[in-house]
Design a protein around this motif. Sequence first.
Motif, PDB file in Angstrom:
ATOM      1  N   ILE C 330      54.811 -52.170  92.198  1.00  0.00           N
ATOM      2  CA  ILE C 330      54.127 -50.881  92.330  1.00  0.00           C
ATOM      3  C   ILE C 330      53.422 -50.590  91.011  1.00  0.00           C
ATOM      4  CG2 ILE C 330      54.464 -48.393  92.618  1.00  0.00           C
ATOM      5  CD1 ILE C 330      56.943 -49.058  94.304  1.00  0.00           C
ATOM      6  N   VAL C 331      52.163 -50.166  91.107  1.00  0.00           N
ATOM      7  CA  VAL C 331      51.460 -49.705  89.904  1.00  0.00           C
ATOM      8  C   VAL C 331      51.107 -48.238  90.118  1.00  0.00           C
ATOM      9  CG1 VAL C 331      49.476 -49.979  88.380  1.00  0.00           C
ATOM     10  CG2 VAL C 331      50.513 -51.988  89.462  1.00  0.00           C
ATOM     11  N   LEU C 332      51.579 -47.388  89.201  1.00  0.00           N
ATOM     12  CA  LEU C 332      51.240 -45.967  89.273  1.00  0.00           C
ATOM     13  C   LEU C 332      50.057 -45.708  88.359  1.00  0.00           C
ATOM     14  CD1 LEU C 332      54.761 -44.293  89.113  1.00  0.00           C
ATOM     15  CD2 LEU C 332      53.266 -44.521  91.081  1.00  0.00           C
ATOM     16  N   ALA C 333      48.992 -45.195  88.959  1.00  0.00           N
ATOM     17  CA  ALA C 333      47.805 -44.844  88.174  1.00  0.00           C
ATOM     18  C   ALA C 333      47.365 -43.475  88.672  1.00  0.00           C
ATOM     19  CB  ALA C 333      46.712 -45.891  88.365  1.00  0.00           C
ATOM     20  N   THR C 334      48.260 -42.500  88.501  1.00  0.00           N
ATOM     21  CA  THR C 334      48.071 -41.206  89.170  1.00  0.00           C
ATOM     22  C   THR C 334      47.239 -40.224  88.363  1.00  0.00           C
ATOM     23  OG1 THR C 334      50.245 -40.604  88.328  1.00  0.00           O
ATOM     24  CG2 THR C 334      50.131 -41.352  90.594  1.00  0.00           C
ATOM     25  N   GLY C 335      46.855 -40.593  87.140  1.00  0.00           N
ATOM     26  CA  GLY C 335      45.884 -39.791  86.424  1.00  0.00           C
ATOM     27  C   GLY C 335      46.393 -38.496  85.831  1.00  0.00           C
ATOM     28  N   TYR C 336      45.472 -37.581  85.620  1.00  0.00           N
ATOM     29  CA  TYR C 336      45.773 -36.342  84.897  1.00  0.00           C
ATOM     30  C   TYR C 336      45.138 -35.164  85.596  1.00  0.00           C
ATOM     31  CZ  TYR C 336      40.945 -36.075  83.291  1.00  0.00           C
ATOM     32  OH  TYR C 336      39.585 -35.960  83.247  1.00  0.00           O
ATOM     33  N   LYS C 337      45.548 -33.965  85.175  1.00  0.00           N
ATOM     34  CA  LYS C 337      44.825 -32.769  85.599  1.00  0.00           C
ATOM     35  C   LYS C 337      44.347 -32.033  84.354  1.00  0.00           C
ATOM     36  CE  LYS C 337      47.807 -28.683  85.989  1.00  0.00           C
ATOM     37  NZ  LYS C 337      48.544 -28.711  84.773  1.00  0.00           N
ATOM     38  N   LEU C 338      43.381 -31.166  84.549  1.00  0.00           N
ATOM     39  CA  LEU C 338      42.849 -30.420  83.412  1.00  0.00           C
ATOM     40  C   LEU C 338      43.751 -29.229  83.113  1.00  0.00           C
ATOM     41  CD1 LEU C 338      40.164 -31.038  81.941  1.00  0.00           C
ATOM     42  CD2 LEU C 338      39.248 -29.003  83.041  1.00  0.00           C
ATOM     43  N   PHE C 339      43.972 -28.976  81.826  1.00  0.00           N
ATOM     44  CA  PHE C 339      44.734 -27.798  81.396  1.00  0.00           C
ATOM     45  C   PHE C 339      44.065 -26.535  81.953  1.00  0.00           C
ATOM     46  CE2 PHE C 339      44.925 -24.396  78.166  1.00  0.00           C
ATOM     47  CZ  PHE C 339      46.290 -24.164  78.152  1.00  0.00           C
ATOM     48  N   ASP C 340      44.873 -25.609  82.417  1.00  0.00           N
ATOM     49  CA  ASP C 340      44.360 -24.348  82.961  1.00  0.00           C
ATOM     50  C   ASP C 340      43.983 -23.428  81.792  1.00  0.00           C
ATOM     51  OD1 ASP C 340      43.808 -21.969  84.151  1.00  0.00           O
ATOM     52  OD2 ASP C 340      45.583 -21.939  85.433  1.00  0.00           O
ATOM     53  N   THR C 526      56.822 -42.612  81.045  1.00  0.00           N
ATOM     54  CA  THR C 526      57.262 -43.293  79.835  1.00  0.00           C
ATOM     55  C   THR C 526      57.130 -44.804  79.992  1.00  0.00           C
ATOM     56  OG1 THR C 526      58.905 -41.554  79.724  1.00  0.00           O
ATOM     57  CG2 THR C 526      59.146 -43.356  78.153  1.00  0.00           C
ATOM     58  N   GLU C 527      56.505 -45.433  79.012  1.00  0.00           N
ATOM     59  CA  GLU C 527      56.346 -46.874  79.036  1.00  0.00           C
ATOM     60  C   GLU C 527      57.643 -47.531  78.563  1.00  0.00           C
ATOM     61  OE1 GLU C 527      55.439 -44.424  76.878  1.00  0.00           O
ATOM     62  OE2 GLU C 527      53.389 -45.028  76.482  1.00  0.00           O
ATOM     63  N   LEU C 532      54.830 -52.550  72.489  1.00  0.00           N
ATOM     64  CA  LEU C 532      54.863 -53.932  72.948  1.00  0.00           C
ATOM     65  C   LEU C 532      54.899 -54.084  74.460  1.00  0.00           C
ATOM     66  CD1 LEU C 532      57.217 -55.427  70.249  1.00  0.00           C
ATOM     67  CD2 LEU C 532      54.738 -55.370  70.317  1.00  0.00           C
ATOM     68  N   ASP C 533      55.137 -52.999  75.168  1.00  0.00           N
ATOM     69  CA  ASP C 533      55.174 -53.110  76.625  1.00  0.00           C
ATOM     70  C   ASP C 533      54.620 -51.839  77.249  1.00  0.00           C
ATOM     71  OD1 ASP C 533      55.568 -54.450  78.905  1.00  0.00           O
ATOM     72  OD2 ASP C 533      57.743 -54.706  78.699  1.00  0.00           O
ATOM     73  N   PRO C 534      53.341 -51.560  76.998  1.00  0.00           N
ATOM     74  CA  PRO C 534      52.809 -50.234  77.347  1.00  0.00           C
ATOM     75  C   PRO C 534      52.555 -49.992  78.827  1.00  0.00           C
ATOM     76  CG  PRO C 534      51.079 -51.580  76.380  1.00  0.00           C
ATOM     77  CD  PRO C 534      52.340 -52.385  76.301  1.00  0.00           C
ATOM     78  N   VAL C 535      52.495 -51.026  79.659  1.00  0.00           N
ATOM     79  CA  VAL C 535      52.248 -50.739  81.075  1.00  0.00           C
ATOM     80  C   VAL C 535      53.482 -50.955  81.946  1.00  0.00           C
ATOM     81  CG1 VAL C 535      49.759 -51.142  80.970  1.00  0.00           C
ATOM     82  CG2 VAL C 535      51.292 -53.025  81.557  1.00  0.00           C
ATOM     83  N   ALA C 536      54.570 -51.480  81.363  1.00  0.00           N
ATOM     84  CA  ALA C 536      55.801 -51.619  82.149  1.00  0.00           C
ATOM     85  C   ALA C 536      56.628 -50.349  81.996  1.00  0.00           C
ATOM     86  CB  ALA C 536      56.595 -52.824  81.659  1.00  0.00           C
ATOM     87  N   THR C 537      57.572 -50.160  82.890  1.00  0.00           N
ATOM     88  CA  THR C 537      58.485 -49.032  82.770  1.00  0.00           C
ATOM     89  C   THR C 537      59.905 -49.581  82.718  1.00  0.00           C
ATOM     90  OG1 THR C 537      58.831 -48.776  85.141  1.00  0.00           O
ATOM     91  CG2 THR C 537      56.956 -47.615  84.180  1.00  0.00           C
ATOM     92  N   MET C 538      60.867 -48.703  82.537  1.00  0.00           N
ATOM     93  CA  MET C 538      62.258 -49.110  82.498  1.00  0.00           C
ATOM     94  C   MET C 538      62.717 -49.647  83.850  1.00  0.00           C
ATOM     95  SD  MET C 538      63.660 -48.772  79.562  1.00  0.00           S
ATOM     96  CE  MET C 538      63.546 -47.888  78.024  1.00  0.00           C
ATOM     97  N   THR C 539      61.953 -49.368  84.899  1.00  0.00           N
ATOM     98  CA  THR C 539      62.303 -49.878  86.214  1.00  0.00           C
ATOM     99  C   THR C 539      61.472 -51.132  86.483  1.00  0.00           C
ATOM    100  OG1 THR C 539      62.826 -47.669  86.967  1.00  0.00           O
ATOM    101  CG2 THR C 539      62.403 -49.310  88.672  1.00  0.00           C
ATOM    102  N   ASP C 540      62.152 -52.255  86.648  1.00  0.00           N
ATOM    103  CA  ASP C 540      61.445 -53.510  86.903  1.00  0.00           C
ATOM    104  C   ASP C 540      60.588 -53.377  88.153  1.00  0.00           C
ATOM    105  OD1 ASP C 540      62.602 -54.704  84.751  1.00  0.00           O
ATOM    106  OD2 ASP C 540      64.274 -55.568  85.885  1.00  0.00           O
ATOM    107  N   GLY C 541      59.386 -53.898  88.084  1.00  0.00           N
ATOM    108  CA  GLY C 541      58.519 -53.902  89.260  1.00  0.00           C
ATOM    109  C   GLY C 541      57.698 -52.640  89.421  1.00  0.00           C
ATOM    110  N   VAL C 542      57.935 -51.619  88.564  1.00  0.00           N
ATOM    111  CA  VAL C 542      57.094 -50.421  88.606  1.00  0.00           C
ATOM    112  C   VAL C 542      56.318 -50.349  87.292  1.00  0.00           C
ATOM    113  CG1 VAL C 542      57.021 -47.910  88.824  1.00  0.00           C
ATOM    114  CG2 VAL C 542      58.746 -49.210  90.087  1.00  0.00           C
ATOM    115  N   PHE C 543      54.995 -50.348  87.408  1.00  0.00           N
ATOM    116  CA  PHE C 543      54.121 -50.348  86.227  1.00  0.00           C
ATOM    117  C   PHE C 543      53.288 -49.073  86.201  1.00  0.00           C
ATOM    118  CE2 PHE C 543      55.133 -54.657  87.462  1.00  0.00           C
ATOM    119  CZ  PHE C 543      55.520 -55.238  86.258  1.00  0.00           C
ATOM    120  N   GLY C 561      44.619 -50.747  83.398  1.00  0.00           N
ATOM    121  CA  GLY C 561      44.604 -51.177  84.798  1.00  0.00           C
ATOM    122  C   GLY C 561      44.684 -52.699  84.879  1.00  0.00           C
ATOM    123  N   ALA C 562      43.895 -53.349  84.051  1.00  0.00           N
ATOM    124  CA  ALA C 562      43.888 -54.812  84.056  1.00  0.00           C
ATOM    125  C   ALA C 562      45.213 -55.364  83.541  1.00  0.00           C
ATOM    126  CB  ALA C 562      42.727 -55.322  83.202  1.00  0.00           C
ATOM    127  N   ALA C 563      45.764 -54.707  82.516  1.00  0.00           N
ATOM    128  CA  ALA C 563      47.037 -55.177  81.963  1.00  0.00           C
ATOM    129  C   ALA C 563      48.141 -55.080  83.011  1.00  0.00           C
ATOM    130  CB  ALA C 563      47.407 -54.351  80.730  1.00  0.00           C
TER     131      ALA C 563
END
Lengths: 169, 318, 676
Positions: C330-340, C526-527, C532-543, C561-563
């Motif tokens: 799974i790759v999460l690329a859910t983005g951001y929202k603008l500050f109100d 959180t990465e 050294l591992d900025p696109v992985a997470t503590m949960t294996d298989g979720v990036f 995204g490419a990483a």
Amino acid sequence: MPEKNYSEINPAWEGRKPVIVGFLCNWCSYRAADLAGTSRFGYPATLRDIRIMCTGRLDPTFVIKALREGADGVLVMGCHPHQCHYDEGNYKAMRRMALLRRTLAQLGVHPDRVQLGWASAAQGALFTETVTAMTERIAELGPLEWRDTIEDIAPRTPSPEIEEVAHGK
Amino acid sequence: MSPANDHYAYYPGCSIRSTSKAYEQSTMKVVESLGMTFQEVEDWNCCGATEYFSINSLPAYSLVARNLSLAAEQGASDLVAPCSACFLNLHKTDKYMGKYKDLNEDVNQALAAGNLGYEPGSLQIRHLLDVIVEDIGFDTIAEKTEKPLWGLRVAPYYGCLIVRPDSKYNPEYPTHLDELLRVLGATVVDFPLKTHCCGGHMTQISDETAYELIRRLLHNADEYQADAIATICPMCQMNLDVFQPQVNRMFKTDFDIPILYFTQLMGLAFGISEKELGFGSEVVSANAALKKIADEAPEKAKKARRDKKALPMPESLP
Amino acid sequence: MTEEKVGVYVCHCGHNIAGTVDVEDVAEWAAGMPNVAISRDYKFMCSSLGQELVEEDVKEYGLTRIVVAACSPHMHEPTFRRACERAGLNPYLFEMANIREHASWVHTDDINAATEKAKAIVGGSIRRVMELEPLEPFIAEINEPTLVVGGGIAGINTALEIANAGHPVYMVEREPSIGGHMAQLDKTFPTLDCSACILTPKMFDVGNHPNITLMTYSEVEQVDGYVGNFTVRVRKKARKIITDLCTGCGDCWSRCPAKVVDDVYEAGLGYRTAIYRPFPQAVPKYPVIDVDTCIYYEKGTCKACQKFCPTDAIDFDQEDEIVVLNVGNIVLATGYKLFDARKVPQYGYGRLANVFTSMEFERMVNASGPTGGKVLLRDGVTEPQTVGIIHCVGSRDRSYNQYCSNTCCMAALKFAHLVKERTGAEIYNFYIDIRTPSKNYEEFYHRILEEGAHLIRGRAAEVTDAARLPGEEGKLIIQAEDTLIGKQRRIPVDMVVLMAAMEPYDDAVEVSHRFGIGCSEAGFFTEKHPKLDPVATMTDGVFIAGACAGPKDIPESVEQGAAAAARVLTLIGQGEIEIEPIRATIDEDRCSGCRICNNLCPYSAIEFVEDLGVSRVNPALCKGCGTCVAACPSQVIEGQHFTFDSIMAQIEGVLYDRMEDTERVTYLGSQPAEAK
């Protein structure tokens, strides 16, 4: 940092220094301790830490065991609320610790001797501060020497019938 | 109202007993009709106003702490001050004594000479507006409102003293007085200078400086077509009211804006008579403004037809 | 147990450990501990010679358990586990004693204290290693399909990389079209090329790629499983459009009578209809009916869109659909929202008409936006003569977000350029610091300076319409301290643009829980390792990729995204993965069936076996946190590798100098022998 003379804070420390057993969760606070190391943040050499996967694994027995075997305090540290690697183990630790501290108070252990703290993997400085503050507090409280008190309540070699109840035979 | 807070220690302060009697008169009436008990701190003394702290801080803090000590002795958990300057000094002293060990020791040593002492944090120091908004709440106030202030355009003026750091309300643009006045039925105008300085004691030092500050406030309220300015502080009320004729003379303006205590407006809405609320003691008469209060709610401005060219305006925060 | 032979190895780590800890003393002391058959100190244990030393000793002396006292287990535990394996020893009979990060590096000026502490740590490990049991890692197969959540530029790039490598991808996007925030922008800094021109081809590729299954207007509701084997429940919200019939001709939305403010794509600056396609280049091309604003759903009548639809593609009764996907990564690329920006009342957004947010301004300068690219005041007619741009709104501010929002300086400079280009107005930028650290960014900054924008160093105090001085009437006045000249300034302007911070979505914390990953207090994911591992997470298989992990601009999001895609492709290439066998097990003979553990488990991994009246752990779901182990009132749940006995023994070990005797003692509450 150079070792403090703890007997200046409390004369009862004459001849030894405080010993704190730490239970650090694998994901946040153990890594915070690692980071304190890589950053060379000094803190008192009072903490002897044990790695557990999650503060949710913390069996209250461990705390009692550590105090009973001669620790002057126990520091449990996990991930910040909301950041538990396992979702909510730290919340469970929070509840257990609250109850445990009350129980221990009834058994003559000052609640400040058993503390729960948080540090994320990025918070080496916070980890250092927590250990330092806890050491200062324990230094003020003086040595625990709980085994002498507790021998009557929880004998080291349990009687056969207690063994039987405990082991559900 | 939280049951724990039906009893308050009350610190009137000097102004309320001299230049702003109408504030106390109306406060007592409103407090009574809301069923609250205010117990005056016995043998209270001056809060030191704002100057004393810059001249000699230890006696200044000790002077304030004496009041805290007396109030705590009375057994109340909350100490209420209607004057913003008194509130600030009481609050500051309590906070700094808790924060700075040395100050705490020195002040308590001073208090000990009079057989007094104060443990910082033992009292909640509150401004009257905060007590009314937080502990009574808008729902109760709405229920109490018998004669809504329909049609009266009011500029809510907070002054600069209750918005110092540590305020639980937004210090940059507070809105709790706005909300209170709205609940009373008044039309609340936007008042961008709502937290700007009224001049304070500057009127006694440099009238030119002070009058310019007062002019800005009156001008801003006038721009937004306010019928009256609601204040929560005796000093603000006095500066804007008493010096309004001088300001008009100096700047060749013709401001005629009555400056009223928010408790006077609450009292009016609760159906209490003008006389009991101390109306008539103001320099700029409130009569013309009070006549604007209508028997019927103002018609809601019809939603203007959408200007085809105009861009949509963001909604304000709920 | 007496036949067990423990080997202890104390590492010098050059001077890193030996400089502070008397390693020889520690090794000598360890030799005296029960069961220790051999104890050595060595310069670099992690070197190939150090590892060979362990291997040879195992063979020569018949060692059955190994303790290496060196650095953190997070550093070299895998190294020595492999060494044990090579020597024919089960790798889980190895224990790492961390005397570097936790002793020598933190007690650098007290060799006695550091040595004493090192002994305690080693003592704990020796006692603990005796209680460990051999374990076999699980092997999990990696399912080939990947789920990408979020169709912004980061997610688009991830999906295309994986799909182009020949593997199936599911992309789930909450909005009716992919494209994300990048689709809203006009120009991109520092090159000023057109955002749509570079994004649209990529969107088209995603929509038409044979390996990508696109699910827009959809949300992930539930995630179960583990690396290689995730089961994901996706809710496809009812579009009310039969997409097989729809041609995207636009007859429906051009006839729709309901006009509402478009808070998403137009950022509140423009209108859309109730049946709408967010923007002309949307992928997919189909519109969607917003049931909250559609007249038919409110009044039961209208149906204008249905009447005019040439292909009968409108279906008012269409319902949400649930789709279950089996994916390996799974790759999460859910983005951001603008500050109100309304939360900063002193800047007047929502109160003063001519105060705009940065995203409103983006839409304004966009040729396809509400003003057709003209810079206009809120009345939609007047061009501003002066424009103030306020940086750091909701960022670098302890009242809101302490972090730097990373992209706004460059965006603000871009705005300055665009205003100048379109109107010739005077520009005033109010900044705290200008941050332009990427390639060609600083050059862009200088270009804007040369174009004549005024840059005032000072956080704006307020924006007000309360005129004070001549020339301020009818204007918005920005008050700020110009900290370079040390003076208060009041700048009257016609228009104010607030550079609002990038924030996590309101539901980011909830989403992080759903996918079992961590997030910061603010809600950024959180990465695994920030460097050294900025696109992985503590949960294996979720990036994670892009702004969901922190404020990022387009190039950074594309890189991430490419990483993330590369990480996923590695796992797919491996085909299977070893999973640590740290799990809980229940002794069913002694389970009372109280079910306390059932609800405690955060992964619902404990099921109740009705006919036996006992609870059972599903090892595939269990992640080994140990919460149930600590909670079992009968003490019949055991946590593998972190067993009750191993921790109790370690406690005794670390307190070696405080114990009355070092004999192992039975303790009330310990596990009976037969439970093992």
